[in-house]
Structure formats: structure tokens, C-alpha cells
Design an enzyme around this catalytic site. Structure first.
Site, mmCIF file in Angstrom:
data_model
loop_
_atom_site.group_PDB
_atom_site.id
_atom_site.type_symbol
_atom_site.label_atom_id
_atom_site.label_comp_id
_atom_site.label_asym_id
_atom_site.label_seq_id
_atom_site.Cartn_x
_atom_site.Cartn_y
_atom_site.Cartn_z
ATOM 1 N N CYS A 190 -36.917 -23.385 9.379
ATOM 2 C CA CYS A 190 -36.655 -24.112 8.145
ATOM 3 C C CYS A 190 -35.293 -24.801 8.229
ATOM 4 C CB CYS A 190 -36.701 -23.150 6.964
ATOM 5 S SG CYS A 190 -36.157 -23.926 5.441
ATOM 6 N N HIS B 98 -33.250 -26.838 25.320
ATOM 7 C CA HIS B 98 -33.694 -27.798 24.300
ATOM 8 C C HIS B 98 -34.757 -27.193 23.376
ATOM 9 C CE1 HIS B 98 -32.208 -31.563 26.732
ATOM 10 N NE2 HIS B 98 -31.224 -30.911 26.126
ATOM 11 N N CYS C 71 -38.471 -20.968 1.057
ATOM 12 C CA CYS C 71 -37.677 -21.815 0.152
ATOM 13 C C CYS C 71 -38.236 -23.214 -0.060
ATOM 14 C CB CYS C 71 -36.231 -21.894 0.655
ATOM 15 S SG CYS C 71 -36.035 -23.036 2.039
ATOM 16 N N THR D 294 -35.330 -34.021 36.911
ATOM 17 C CA THR D 294 -34.615 -34.503 35.719
ATOM 18 C C THR D 294 -33.860 -35.778 36.055
ATOM 19 O OG1 THR D 294 -32.908 -34.037 34.059
ATOM 20 C CG2 THR D 294 -32.702 -32.861 36.167
ATOM 21 N N TYR E 274 -44.816 -34.564 16.461
ATOM 22 C CA TYR E 274 -44.601 -33.209 16.990
ATOM 23 C C TYR E 274 -45.853 -32.344 16.907
ATOM 24 C CZ TYR E 274 -39.907 -33.920 18.495
ATOM 25 O OH TYR E 274 -38.836 -34.364 19.214
ATOM 26 N N GLN F 138 -34.827 -27.937 30.496
ATOM 27 C CA GLN F 138 -34.702 -28.834 29.342
ATOM 28 C C GLN F 138 -36.068 -28.987 28.676
ATOM 29 O OE1 GLN F 138 -32.152 -32.476 30.579
ATOM 30 N NE2 GLN F 138 -32.795 -31.525 32.486
ATOM 31 N N ASN F 139 -37.108 -28.432 29.323
ATOM 32 C CA ASN F 139 -38.469 -28.617 28.815
ATOM 33 C C ASN F 139 -38.766 -27.652 27.678
ATOM 34 O OD1 ASN F 139 -38.580 -30.425 30.878
ATOM 35 N ND2 ASN F 139 -39.778 -29.121 32.243
HETATM 36 C C1 BJW Z 1 -40.380 -36.037 39.213
HETATM 37 C C2 BJW Z 1 -41.768 -35.967 39.219
HETATM 38 C C3 BJW Z 1 -42.339 -35.064 40.119
HETATM 39 C C4 BJW Z 1 -41.214 -37.403 37.719
HETATM 40 N N1 BJW Z 1 -41.548 -34.332 40.916
HETATM 41 N N2 BJW Z 1 -39.621 -35.310 40.006
HETATM 42 C C5 BJW Z 1 -23.191 -41.322 25.612
HETATM 43 C C6 BJW Z 1 -22.745 -40.594 26.707
HETATM 44 C C7 BJW Z 1 -22.991 -39.232 26.817
HETATM 45 C C8 BJW Z 1 -23.699 -38.573 25.819
HETATM 46 C C9 BJW Z 1 -24.148 -39.306 24.734
HETATM 47 C C10 BJW Z 1 -23.882 -40.657 24.624
HETATM 48 N N3 BJW Z 1 -24.465 -41.092 23.476
HETATM 49 C C11 BJW Z 1 -25.082 -40.058 22.870
HETATM 50 C C12 BJW Z 1 -24.875 -38.964 23.619
HETATM 51 C C13 BJW Z 1 -25.359 -37.621 23.349
HETATM 52 C C14 BJW Z 1 -26.825 -37.444 23.649
HETATM 53 C C15 BJW Z 1 -27.135 -38.016 25.034
HETATM 54 O O1 BJW Z 1 -26.948 -37.390 26.047
HETATM 55 N N4 BJW Z 1 -27.684 -39.226 25.078
HETATM 56 C C16 BJW Z 1 -27.967 -39.897 26.351
HETATM 57 C C17 BJW Z 1 -29.393 -40.453 26.319
HETATM 58 C C18 BJW Z 1 -26.933 -40.953 26.595
HETATM 59 N N5 BJW Z 1 -27.067 -36.013 23.622
HETATM 60 C C19 BJW Z 1 -27.338 -35.366 22.495
HETATM 61 O O2 BJW Z 1 -27.449 -35.927 21.420
HETATM 62 C C20 BJW Z 1 -27.460 -33.863 22.606
HETATM 63 N N6 BJW Z 1 -26.671 -33.228 21.615
HETATM 64 C C21 BJW Z 1 -25.342 -33.404 21.528
HETATM 65 O O3 BJW Z 1 -24.706 -34.092 22.293
HETATM 66 O O4 BJW Z 1 -24.794 -32.712 20.488
HETATM 67 C C22 BJW Z 1 -23.395 -32.797 20.212
HETATM 68 C C23 BJW Z 1 -23.097 -31.653 19.271
HETATM 69 C C24 BJW Z 1 -22.222 -30.664 19.672
HETATM 70 C C25 BJW Z 1 -21.940 -29.601 18.783
HETATM 71 C C26 BJW Z 1 -22.548 -29.569 17.534
HETATM 72 C C27 BJW Z 1 -23.426 -30.564 17.151
HETATM 73 C C28 BJW Z 1 -23.710 -31.610 18.033
HETATM 74 C C29 BJW Z 1 -28.908 -33.448 22.330
HETATM 75 C C30 BJW Z 1 -29.883 -33.946 23.354
HETATM 76 C C31 BJW Z 1 -31.303 -33.558 22.939
HETATM 77 C C32 BJW Z 1 -32.328 -34.113 23.886
HETATM 78 N N7 BJW Z 1 -33.611 -33.926 23.311
HETATM 79 C C33 BJW Z 1 -34.785 -34.347 24.036
HETATM 80 C C34 BJW Z 1 -36.024 -34.164 23.130
HETATM 81 C C35 BJW Z 1 -36.407 -32.675 23.010
HETATM 82 C C36 BJW Z 1 -37.555 -32.453 22.117
HETATM 83 C C37 BJW Z 1 -38.800 -33.179 22.554
HETATM 84 O O5 BJW Z 1 -39.270 -33.010 23.705
HETATM 85 O O6 BJW Z 1 -39.338 -33.913 21.753
HETATM 86 O O7 BJW Z 1 -34.918 -33.600 25.261
HETATM 87 S S1 BJW Z 1 -34.692 -36.040 24.636
HETATM 88 C C38 BJW Z 1 -35.499 -35.750 26.168
HETATM 89 O O8 BJW Z 1 -34.580 -35.979 27.284
HETATM 90 C C39 BJW Z 1 -35.823 -34.253 26.192
HETATM 91 C C40 BJW Z 1 -35.509 -33.893 27.617
HETATM 92 O O9 BJW Z 1 -35.294 -32.497 27.738
HETATM 93 C C41 BJW Z 1 -34.298 -34.735 27.928
HETATM 94 C C42 BJW Z 1 -34.044 -34.924 29.401
HETATM 95 O O10 BJW Z 1 -35.043 -35.669 30.010
HETATM 96 P P1 BJW Z 1 -35.565 -35.273 31.467
HETATM 97 O O11 BJW Z 1 -36.171 -33.935 31.430
HETATM 98 O O12 BJW Z 1 -34.501 -35.497 32.460
HETATM 99 O O13 BJW Z 1 -36.792 -36.295 31.658
HETATM 100 P P2 BJW Z 1 -36.793 -37.807 32.178
HETATM 101 O O14 BJW Z 1 -38.106 -38.402 31.801
HETATM 102 O O15 BJW Z 1 -35.592 -38.531 31.738
HETATM 103 O O16 BJW Z 1 -36.719 -37.683 33.766
HETATM 104 C C43 BJW Z 1 -37.803 -37.167 34.537
HETATM 105 C C44 BJW Z 1 -37.383 -37.198 35.990
HETATM 106 O O17 BJW Z 1 -38.385 -36.554 36.753
HETATM 107 C C45 BJW Z 1 -37.202 -38.606 36.567
HETATM 108 O O18 BJW Z 1 -35.964 -38.647 37.243
HETATM 109 C C46 BJW Z 1 -38.380 -38.739 37.546
HETATM 110 O O19 BJW Z 1 -38.041 -39.505 38.697
HETATM 111 C C47 BJW Z 1 -38.647 -37.311 37.916
HETATM 112 N N8 BJW Z 1 -40.037 -37.005 38.278
HETATM 113 N N9 BJW Z 1 -42.258 -36.877 38.298
HETATM 114 C C48 BJW Z 1 -40.202 -34.517 40.863
HETATM 115 N N10 BJW Z 1 -43.697 -34.945 40.212
HETATM 116 ZN ZN ZN Z 2 -36.535 -22.058 4.052
#
Ligand code: BJW
Ligand code: ZN
Length: 248
Positions: A126, A118, A149, A187, A66, A100-101
């Protein structure tokens, strides 16, 4: 750009417009996506490193990862896709950006109503007492500690298994459920609950436009799918929307 009549009609009537963005919109700013060809997670598995398990059990590697993300994202600049979205504010009365970024580029491009569901790489909090601060540019410690803390001072981003960032998520949900046009841009529409937002909008009767290099699980539900780079397609959409709204 030749656009369908249905889109033109929706545009001319639209009040609330939502842009839902993912890593693809920042690809042309030099930021790797998560799941693409040069995807970030080809090197690091998302579910492994962006997790509480890594924070607690692989602490040094987690913070190293990170810190590197922070240092590389800090100096990145918006691209024509981000600017096109902020320009849409001069075309439609109510524009929201749900991203989501964690890179802060929509705000840098001038968008006013941005919901970072996100979280943001520019803040940390903390894990024990929730003390929150901006991430400092200079840092000596490998594992940062809370000044209040001594708890772990972790990035303010949403890790797998964690709840969405608030109040952004609630506001994003409200925006999606009152959208007239909903653009899903760069996305993979795979990560939930973020990926449920287009369906919230769809249920409400919004016109769904997808902008992506490839098809996603959302494509077959979208009213209009535009394949290509968001940095090229979005500026064209601004021009088209201005023309439709008689502002050119
Ligand atoms: C272009 C381009 C150009 C390229 N022009 N296009 C099974 C089923 C359903 C859900 C789950 C499951 N098992 C587990 C889960 C839950 C899980 C989940 O969804 N997992 C899936 C992978 C299956 N979700 C979670 O855990 C979430 N929390 C949750 O569910 O909590 C429950 C809860 C409720 C109440 C209390 C407590 C808990 C949390 C999800 C957190 C995601 N975090 C991340 C990291 C963030 C920090 C970091 O950056 O380090 O977020 S993971 C990562 O993926 C990041 C992104 O925001 C996210 C989405 O990705 P994104 O943005 O779509 O990117 P890509 O790379 O996937 O796609 C890019 C796209 O762009 C592609 O399509 C390309 O084609 C396109 N592209 N160039 C136009 N120039
Ligand atoms: Zn603290």
C-alpha cells in the site's frame, strides 16, 4: 571454452562470487528486455510507465501494464543461464545473486542467496500505509485498493526516482564489496544505482567478467568480456569452473 590464465587463477582462489544480472538473462525464458531490439520499452517508455507520475496521473494504464506483466511473468520458467548460476553454489563456497529482475526466476532455478534490488512482481504494497501482500491470481478491480486503509495497492517494484529495495540493496552492496569474482550478466549497465555495483567490486579488487550480446559502458573496465547468449555461455563457465576446481 578457452579462458585466460588470470581467470583460472582467480577461480582457484575465489571464495566470494557474485552474479549481477539484468533482463538479458531472462530473455531466453521468453521475457522481453527493456532496451534491446524487441525491448519492452520500445512499446512503453520505461521512465513514463515505471514511475510515480504514472501511478498517480495515469493510474488505470499503470495498473493495466503491471497486471499484464504479472500474468505473463507468473508462468515463465528458468533457462540454462539461471540453472548454471545456481549450480555455481556447488563450485564456490559463497555465491550471491544480485538481480535487477522482478521475475523470480533465480529462486525458481534454486539459487539460495538472491537479492532482488528492484523488487518483485509477485508482491504489492500500500502506497499509503505500507501493508504488503502476495499479488492474488484472480482480481476484478482495475485499480486495487488496500484492505487496511483504501490506499493504492501498488506492485512491489522499484519505479524511477525511488530508493532501492531493502534489505536487498544493503546486502547486495556488501556482497559486491567483498566479491573475488563479479559476473555482470545480461544488463545494459545503464540504470543507477544498480550499475554502480560492478565498480564497487572493481575498487575492492574483484575480477570482473561480463557476459552480454554486446558491449556496454562496463565492458572497458571488465577483465574478461564474453559475447553471446547467457544461456549458452554460463553452462560452459560452470563446466570450466568445475574443471579448474578439480570437480570433474
Ligand atoms: C543478453 C541476452 C542474452 C539480451 N544473453 N545478454 C542520470 C544519470 C544517472 C542516474 C540517473 C540519471 N537520471 C536519472 C537517474 C536515476 C535513474 C537512472 O538510472 N536512470 C537512467 C536510465 C539514466 N535511477 C533511478 O531512478 C533509480 N532510483 C534512484 O536513483 O533513486 C534515488 C533515490 C535515492 C534515495 C531515496 C529516494 C530516491 C531507480 C531505478 C529503477 C529502475 N526500474 C526498472 C523497472 C522495474 C520494474 C519493472 O520491471 O517494471 O528496472 S527500469 C528497468 O531497467 C528495470 C531493470 O531492472 C533496469 C535495468 O535494465 P536491464 O536489466 O539492464 O535491461 P536492459 O534491457 O537495459 O538490458 C538488457 C541487456 O541484456 C542488453 O545489454 C542486451 O544486450 C543483453 N542481452 N539478451 C546475454 N540472451
Ligand atoms: Zn493501506
Amino acid at each position: 571454452m578457452e579462458l585466460p590464465e588470470g581467470f583460472k587463477k582467480k577461480c582457484s582462489e575465489a571464495k566470494s562470487v557474485v552474479f549481477f544480472t539484468g533482463a538479458g538473462i531472462s530473455a531466453e525464458s521468453g521475457i522481453p528486455t527493456f532496451r534491446g531490439e524487441d525491448g519492452l520499452w520500445r512499446k512503453f517508455r520505461a521512465e513514463e510507465i515505471a514511475s510515480l507520475d504514472a501511478l498517480y496521473n495515469n493510474t488505470k494504464e499503470f495498473f493495466e501494464f503491471y497486471r499484464e506483466r504479472f500474468l505473463s511473468l507468473r508462468d515463465k520458467l528458468p533457462n540454462p543461464g539461471h540453472y548454471a548460476i545456481s549450480e555455481m553454489e556447488s563450485v564456490f563456497p559463497d555465491v550471491s545473486v544480485i538481480t535487477q529482475n522482478i521475475d523470480g526466476l533465480h529462486r525458481k532455478a534454486g539459487s539460495k542467496q538472491v537479492f532482488e534490488i528492484h523488487g518483485s512482481i509477485f508482491y504489492e504494497y500500500c502506497q499509503t500505509c505500507r501493508y504488503r501482500q502476495r499479488v492474488p491470481d484472480e482480481r476484478d478491480e482495475e485499480v486495487p485498493r488496500c484492505p487496511e486503509c483504501g490506499g493504492l495497492l501498488r506492485p512491489d517494484v522499484v519505479l524511477f526516482g525511488e530508493a532501492m529495495h531493502e534489505p536487498d540493496w544493503s546486502k547486495a552492496y556488501t556482497a559486491a564489496s567483498s566479491a573475488d569474482i563479479f559476473f555482470s550478466v545480461g544488463t545494459s549497465a545503464l540504470v543507477y544505482p544498480a550499475a554502480s555495483l560492478p565498480f564497487v567490486a572493481l575498487e575492492r579488487g574483484a575480477y570482473i567478467v561480463e557476459v552480454n550480446l554486446t558491449d556496454t559502458p562496463l565492458s572497458r573496465y571488465a577483465n574478461l568480456v564474453l559475447h553471446g547468449k547467457s544461456g549458452e555461455i554460463l553452462p560452459e563457465l560452470v563446466r570450466a569452473a568445475k574443471e579448474i576446481m578439480g570437480r570433474l
